[in-house]
Write an enzyme that holds these catalytic residues in place. Structure first.
Site, PDB file in Angstrom:
ATOM      1  N   ASP A 133     -36.000  -0.054 -68.855  1.00 16.53           N
ATOM      2  CA  ASP A 133     -35.642   1.296 -68.174  1.00 16.53           C
ATOM      3  C   ASP A 133     -34.135   1.576 -68.041  1.00 16.53           C
ATOM      4  O   ASP A 133     -33.967   2.700 -67.578  1.00 16.53           O
ATOM      5  CB  ASP A 133     -36.484   1.172 -66.827  1.00 16.53           C
ATOM      6  CG  ASP A 133     -37.627   1.098 -66.873  1.00 16.53           C
ATOM      7  OD1 ASP A 133     -38.408   0.834 -65.857  1.00 16.53           O
ATOM      8  OD2 ASP A 133     -38.282   1.344 -67.881  1.00 16.53           O
ATOM      9  N   ARG A 142     -39.937  12.681 -61.472  1.00 17.25           N
ATOM     10  CA  ARG A 142     -40.837  11.617 -61.163  1.00 17.25           C
ATOM     11  C   ARG A 142     -40.373  10.654 -60.640  1.00 17.25           C
ATOM     12  O   ARG A 142     -40.904   9.774 -59.937  1.00 17.25           O
ATOM     13  CB  ARG A 142     -41.658  11.343 -62.670  1.00 17.25           C
ATOM     14  CG  ARG A 142     -42.377  12.490 -63.263  1.00 17.25           C
ATOM     15  CD  ARG A 142     -43.276  11.772 -64.465  1.00 17.25           C
ATOM     16  NE  ARG A 142     -43.949  10.903 -63.972  1.00 17.25           N
ATOM     17  CZ  ARG A 142     -44.629  10.105 -65.019  1.00 17.25           C
ATOM     18  NH1 ARG A 142     -44.541  10.418 -66.401  1.00 17.25           N
ATOM     19  NH2 ARG A 142     -45.139   8.909 -64.668  1.00 17.25           N
ATOM     20  N   LYS A 201     -39.457   3.424 -56.911  1.00 16.93           N
ATOM     21  CA  LYS A 201     -40.479   3.989 -57.276  1.00 16.93           C
ATOM     22  C   LYS A 201     -41.526   3.071 -57.719  1.00 16.93           C
ATOM     23  O   LYS A 201     -42.957   2.949 -57.338  1.00 16.93           O
ATOM     24  CB  LYS A 201     -40.503   5.163 -58.425  1.00 16.93           C
ATOM     25  CG  LYS A 201     -41.450   5.443 -59.140  1.00 16.93           C
ATOM     26  CD  LYS A 201     -41.512   6.443 -60.267  1.00 16.93           C
ATOM     27  CE  LYS A 201     -40.981   5.786 -61.418  1.00 16.93           C
ATOM     28  NZ  LYS A 201     -41.904   5.272 -62.452  1.00 16.93           N
ATOM     29  N   ASN A 202     -41.368   1.981 -58.473  1.00 16.41           N
ATOM     30  CA  ASN A 202     -42.061   1.247 -59.112  1.00 16.41           C
ATOM     31  C   ASN A 202     -42.549  -0.298 -58.291  1.00 16.41           C
ATOM     32  O   ASN A 202     -43.413  -0.918 -58.653  1.00 16.41           O
ATOM     33  CB  ASN A 202     -41.582   0.393 -60.502  1.00 16.41           C
ATOM     34  CG  ASN A 202     -41.472   1.622 -61.708  1.00 16.41           C
ATOM     35  OD1 ASN A 202     -42.194   2.834 -61.483  1.00 16.41           O
ATOM     36  ND2 ASN A 202     -40.793   1.493 -62.724  1.00 16.41           N
ATOM     37  N   CYS A 228     -47.744   7.650 -73.931  1.00 13.75           N
ATOM     38  CA  CYS A 228     -46.926   8.691 -73.619  1.00 13.75           C
ATOM     39  C   CYS A 228     -45.736   8.506 -74.432  1.00 13.75           C
ATOM     40  O   CYS A 228     -45.849   8.060 -75.544  1.00 13.75           O
ATOM     41  CB  CYS A 228     -46.233   8.080 -72.135  1.00 13.75           C
ATOM     42  SG  CYS A 228     -45.249   6.726 -72.355  1.00 13.75           S
ATOM     43  N   ILE A 269     -39.341  -3.644 -75.993  1.00 14.21           N
ATOM     44  CA  ILE A 269     -40.484  -3.547 -74.965  1.00 14.21           C
ATOM     45  C   ILE A 269     -41.236  -2.391 -75.621  1.00 14.21           C
ATOM     46  O   ILE A 269     -42.562  -2.466 -75.589  1.00 14.21           O
ATOM     47  CB  ILE A 269     -40.168  -3.217 -73.528  1.00 14.21           C
ATOM     48  CG1 ILE A 269     -39.185  -4.326 -73.118  1.00 14.21           C
ATOM     49  CG2 ILE A 269     -41.396  -3.142 -72.682  1.00 14.21           C
ATOM     50  CD1 ILE A 269     -39.851  -5.894 -72.831  1.00 14.21           C
ATOM     51  N   ARG A 318     -48.649   2.229 -74.990  1.00 14.27           N
ATOM     52  CA  ARG A 318     -49.006   1.902 -73.455  1.00 14.27           C
ATOM     53  C   ARG A 318     -50.641   1.408 -73.467  1.00 14.27           C
ATOM     54  O   ARG A 318     -51.425   1.811 -72.439  1.00 14.27           O
ATOM     55  CB  ARG A 318     -48.640   3.098 -72.650  1.00 14.27           C
ATOM     56  CG  ARG A 318     -47.541   3.692 -72.673  1.00 14.27           C
ATOM     57  CD  ARG A 318     -46.201   2.912 -72.481  1.00 14.27           C
ATOM     58  NE  ARG A 318     -46.083   2.529 -71.271  1.00 14.27           N
ATOM     59  CZ  ARG A 318     -45.418   3.133 -70.220  1.00 14.27           C
ATOM     60  NH1 ARG A 318     -44.869   4.380 -70.428  1.00 14.27           N
ATOM     61  NH2 ARG A 318     -45.277   2.746 -68.753  1.00 14.27           N
TER      62      ARG A 318
HETATM   63  C1  EPZ Z   1     -43.844  -0.865 -65.740  1.00 13.90           C
HETATM   64  O1  EPZ Z   1     -44.739  -0.173 -66.879  1.00 13.90           O
HETATM   65  C2  EPZ Z   1     -42.923   0.382 -65.346  1.00 13.90           C
HETATM   66  N1  EPZ Z   1     -43.735   1.199 -64.673  1.00 13.90           N
HETATM   67  C3  EPZ Z   1     -42.136   0.808 -66.513  1.00 13.90           C
HETATM   68  O2  EPZ Z   1     -41.320   1.783 -66.022  1.00 13.90           O
HETATM   69  C4  EPZ Z   1     -41.261   0.000 -67.459  1.00 13.90           C
HETATM   70  O3  EPZ Z   1     -40.746   0.499 -68.315  1.00 13.90           O
HETATM   71  C5  EPZ Z   1     -42.399  -1.239 -67.890  1.00 13.90           C
HETATM   72  O4  EPZ Z   1     -43.095  -1.801 -66.661  1.00 13.90           O
HETATM   73  C6  EPZ Z   1     -41.384  -2.378 -68.552  1.00 13.90           C
HETATM   74  O5  EPZ Z   1     -40.462  -2.907 -67.396  1.00 13.90           O
HETATM   75  C7  EPZ Z   1     -44.256   1.005 -63.454  1.00 13.90           C
HETATM   76  O6  EPZ Z   1     -43.961  -0.101 -63.114  1.00 13.90           O
HETATM   77  C8  EPZ Z   1     -45.111   2.132 -62.605  1.00 13.90           C
HETATM   78  P1  EPZ Z   1     -45.626  -2.971 -69.215  1.00 13.90           P
HETATM   79  P2  EPZ Z   1     -46.168  -0.947 -67.576  1.00 13.90           P
HETATM   80  O7  EPZ Z   1     -47.146  -3.092 -68.890  1.00 13.90           O
HETATM   81  O8  EPZ Z   1     -46.488  -1.809 -66.420  1.00 13.90           O
HETATM   82  C9  EPZ Z   1     -47.603  -4.086 -73.436  1.00 13.90           C
HETATM   83  C10 EPZ Z   1     -40.245   4.039 -65.459  1.00 13.90           C
HETATM   84  O9  EPZ Z   1     -39.388   4.451 -66.226  1.00 13.90           O
HETATM   85  N2  EPZ Z   1     -49.057  -4.177 -72.743  1.00 13.90           N
HETATM   86  O10 EPZ Z   1     -44.857  -4.075 -68.521  1.00 13.90           O
HETATM   87  O11 EPZ Z   1     -46.747  -0.001 -67.746  1.00 13.90           O
HETATM   88  C11 EPZ Z   1     -46.946  -2.795 -73.560  1.00 13.90           C
HETATM   89  O12 EPZ Z   1     -47.457  -1.982 -74.562  1.00 13.90           O
HETATM   90  C12 EPZ Z   1     -41.622   3.377 -66.146  1.00 13.90           C
HETATM   91  O13 EPZ Z   1     -40.271   3.832 -64.336  1.00 13.90           O
HETATM   92  C13 EPZ Z   1     -50.178  -4.365 -73.536  1.00 13.90           C
HETATM   93  O14 EPZ Z   1     -49.926  -4.838 -74.719  1.00 13.90           O
HETATM   94  O15 EPZ Z   1     -45.395  -1.479 -68.697  1.00 13.90           O
HETATM   95  C14 EPZ Z   1     -45.458  -2.800 -73.702  1.00 13.90           C
HETATM   96  O16 EPZ Z   1     -45.075  -3.030 -75.139  1.00 13.90           O
HETATM   97  C15 EPZ Z   1     -41.543   3.770 -67.819  1.00 13.90           C
HETATM   98  N3  EPZ Z   1     -51.231  -4.387 -73.230  1.00 13.90           N
HETATM   99  C16 EPZ Z   1     -45.307  -4.171 -72.776  1.00 13.90           C
HETATM  100  O17 EPZ Z   1     -46.612  -4.740 -72.532  1.00 13.90           O
HETATM  101  C17 EPZ Z   1     -51.292  -3.930 -71.761  1.00 13.90           C
HETATM  102  O18 EPZ Z   1     -52.481  -4.167 -70.985  1.00 13.90           O
HETATM  103  C18 EPZ Z   1     -44.817  -3.877 -71.405  1.00 13.90           C
HETATM  104  O19 EPZ Z   1     -45.633  -2.939 -70.694  1.00 13.90           O
HETATM  105  C19 EPZ Z   1     -50.143  -3.814 -70.715  1.00 13.90           C
HETATM  106  C20 EPZ Z   1     -49.070  -3.898 -71.422  1.00 13.90           C
END
Ligand code: EPZ
Length: 418
Positions: free
Chosen positions: A305, A397, A22-23, A117, A327, A122
Site C-alpha cells: 500500500d 475511500r 481505515k483497515n 478491482c 502482492i 482479489r
Molecule cells: C488488505 O486487502 C488491505 N485491505 C489492502 O489495502 C492491502 O493492500 C492488502 O491487505 C495487502 O496488504 C483491507 O485491509 C481492507 P490480501 P486484502 O487478502 O485482505 C491473495 C488499501 O489500499 N489472496 O492480504 O484483500 C490476493 O490475491 C487496500 O487500503 C488469495 O489468493 O488483501 C493477494 O495476492 C488495497 N486468496 C494476496 O493474497 C484469498 O482468499 C494478499 O491479499 C485472499 C487473498
C-alpha cells in the site's frame, strides 16, 4: 466527480496529525456483529469506506452511527438480514469481512463475491476454505457466497498465501466456534493485532496475533466493548513521502512509527533525515534523493500500500530503482500516469524500473485506485505547473480530507467539485 488541482514546487513544512486506520476500523466494525451488546469505537477515520460499512450494517438491521469526531456506536442485537448485497460490495470489497462474524453469530450469511478491482483479481478462496474447515458449507450462486452452518467448530487452518482480511475473517469466526482454531501462516499486520486486542476486550480468547500462528479458543458469547482504532500507518507513510519528495520538513504526529518501520528505514536510505519519537517522527527531505530498489511483501516488510507513493519519490531519484510488487498482479497503473507527467518508468510483469532525474511536468491524470491517487498527488507536489487528478472518489475511500491536510503544510492544492 471531484477533481484536485496541485501546483507543484512548494517544500512542505509543519505538523500533521494522522487519522485512525481505515483497515483497522473496517474489521472492527464487522466485529460488532459478534455480540448483541453495544460496541463503541474511537479514532475512526471519517472516510467513504467507513460510511459504506455503516450503511451495510444498517441495512442488516443493526444500529450504526459514525460521527465526524471519530466515534462510532454499533449494536447488532436486532439483525433482520444476513446479506451483503452486490450493489454495496462492488464499491467496497472489504464488505467480505461480515462473512465470518455472521456465520459465527447467526449461522448463515449471503455475501456478494467481491470480484476483482484495478489492482488484481482479489480472490477470496482462502476465506471460504477456512470457514469450510470450521464446519460452514459455502456455495457460490448467482455471484454470491451462500453460507450456513450447524455451528462452527475449531479447526487447524493453513493459509497458503498470507491474507489480511482472510486472517481477520477467520479470527472473528473462530471466537465463537466450539473448540480451538489455529490459523497458520496468518497475516501479521498491525491491523490484525488491533482486531485481536478488540476481540479480547469483548471476551474472546486469542493468542499469537502479530506472529504467523494465531490460536483462538471459542467462547459461548462475546460482550460489548469500547476500543480505540490504531493510527493509519499508510497515511503516515504517505505524508512522509510528501515531505521527502518536496524536500520539506514535516512533523508527523499521532502515529506509531514502529508500524511503518520498513517505510521509514527505506526513506532514510533514500537520504531523508528522520528522527523518530514514541508517537510520531520528523522527516526532512534532502536535495539529493538516492535511488533505492524495493520489494513489497507482507508485514513487516515494505507494504504494497506504499508502493505507488514510493514510485513517485523514485521518479526524483539520482539513478535507477527497481520496484518489485509481490502482492498484487496489476498494481502499476499509477506508473502509466506518471509517465504522462514525464517520468521514465519501464514495466516488466511484477517489476517496474524507475529512472530518476527527470523533472515532472503537471498534467491531467486519472486515479485508478486508492493508493495510486495518493501517488499522483505526491507527483503533482513536485511537478512543474498544475496537475489535475480526476476520479478522486478513490482517494476519499481512505484519506480524510487529504487536500486540507496538505494545504496546512503549505501545498498549493485545491479540490473542485464537478
Ligand atoms: C488488505 O486487502 C488491505 N485491505 C489492502 O489495502 C492491502 O493492500 C492488502 O491487505 C495487502 O496488504 C483491507 O485491509 C481492507 P490480501 P486484502 O487478502 O485482505 C491473495 C488499501 O489500499 N489472496 O492480504 O484483500 C490476493 O490475491 C487496500 O487500503 C488469495 O489468493 O488483501 C493477494 O495476492 C488495497 N486468496 C494476496 O493474497 C484469498 O482468499 C494478499 O491479499 C485472499 C487473498
Amino acid at each position: 466527480m471531484d477533481k484536485i488541482r496541485i501546483t507543484g514546487g512548494v517544500p512542505l513544512s509543519g505538523r500533521i496529525e494522522i487519522s485512525g486506520a481505515k483497515n483497522a476500523a473496517l474489521p472492527a466494525m464487522a466485529a460488532s456483529l459478534l455480540t448483541a451488546d453495544t460496541v463503541r469505537l474511537e479514532n475512526v477515520p471519517y472516510v467513504r469506506d467507513i460510511l459504506t460499512t455503516r450503511t451495510l450494517l444498517q441495512e442488516m438491521g443493526a444500529e450504526a452511527e459514525v460521527l465526524p469526531d471519530g466515534t462510532a456506536t454499533l449494536n447488532s442485537a436486532q439483525l433482520r438480514s444476513y446479506q451483503a448485497p452486490y450493489e454495496l460490495v462492488k464499491t467496497m470489497r472489504a464488505a467480505i469481512l461480515v462473512l465470518g462474524p455472521l456465520l459465527a453469530r447467526s449461522r448463515k450469511a449471503r455475501v456478494s463475491l467481491p470480484g476483482g478491482c484495478a489492482i488484481g483479481a482479489r480472490p477470496v478462496n482462502l476465506h471460504i476454505m477456512g470457514l469450510e474447515r470450521m464446519g460452514a458449507s459455502c456455495r457460490i450462486k448467482h455471484g454470491y457466497i451462500e453460507a450456513d452452518t450447524e455451528g462452527l467448530r475449531g479447526a487447524y487452518i493453513l493459509l497458503d498465501t498470507v491474507t489480511v482480511t482472510g486472517t481477520e475473517n477467520l479470527m472473528m469466526a473462530a471466537t465463537l466456534a466450539e473448540g480451538e482454531t489455529v490459523i497458520d501462516n496468518a497475516a501479521c499486520e498491525p491491523e490484525i493485532s488491533d482486531l485481536a486486542f478488540m476481540l479480547r476486550r469483548m471476551g474472546a480468547q486469542i493468542e499469537g496475533e502479530g506472529t504467523r500462528t494465531i490460536r483462538i479458543r471459542g467462547v459461548k458469547e462475546l460482550h460489548g466493548c469500547t476500543h480505540s482504532i490504531i493510527p493509519d500507518r499508510i497515511e503516515a507513510g504517505t505524508f512522509a513521502v510528501a515531505a521527502a519528495i518536496t524536500r520539506g520538513d514535516v512533523e508527523v504526529v499521532n502515529c506509531r512509527p514502529s508500524h511503518l518501520a520498513a517505510v521509514l528505514d527505506q526513506l532514510s536510505q533514500t537520504g531523508a533525515d528522520i528522527s523518530i519519537g514514541a508517537t510520531g517522527f520528523r522527516i526532512r527531505g534532502r536535495d539529493q534523493i538516492i535511488s533505492r530498489s524495493i520489494t513489497t511483501n507482507p508485514y513487516p516488510a515494505f507494504p504494497t500500500d506504499m508502493q505507488a507513493q514510493y514510485m513517485a519519490l523514485m521518479t526524483q531519484g539520482n539513478g535507477s530503482a527497481v520496484i518489485t510488487e509481490n502482492i498484487f498482479e496489476n498494481r502499476f497503473m499509477h506508473a502509466l500516469e506518471m509517465i504522462r507527467m514525464g517520468a521514465e518508468i519501464t514495466i516488466d510483469g511484477r517489476q517496474a524500473v524507475v529512472k530518476g532525474g527527470k523533472p515532472l511536468s503537471g498534467a491531467k491524470v486519472l486515479a485508478s485506485d486508492l493508493r495510486a491517487s495518493a501517488s499522483l498527488i505526491l507527483a503533482g507536489l513536485v511537478a512543474n505547473g498544475d496537475t489535475w487528478v480526476d476520479r478522486v472518489y478513490h482517494l476519499d475511500r481512505g484519506y480524510a480530507r487529504i487536500e486540507e491536510k496538505l494545504a496546512r503544510l503549505g501545498a498549493r492544492i485545491e479540490r473542485f467539485a464537478d
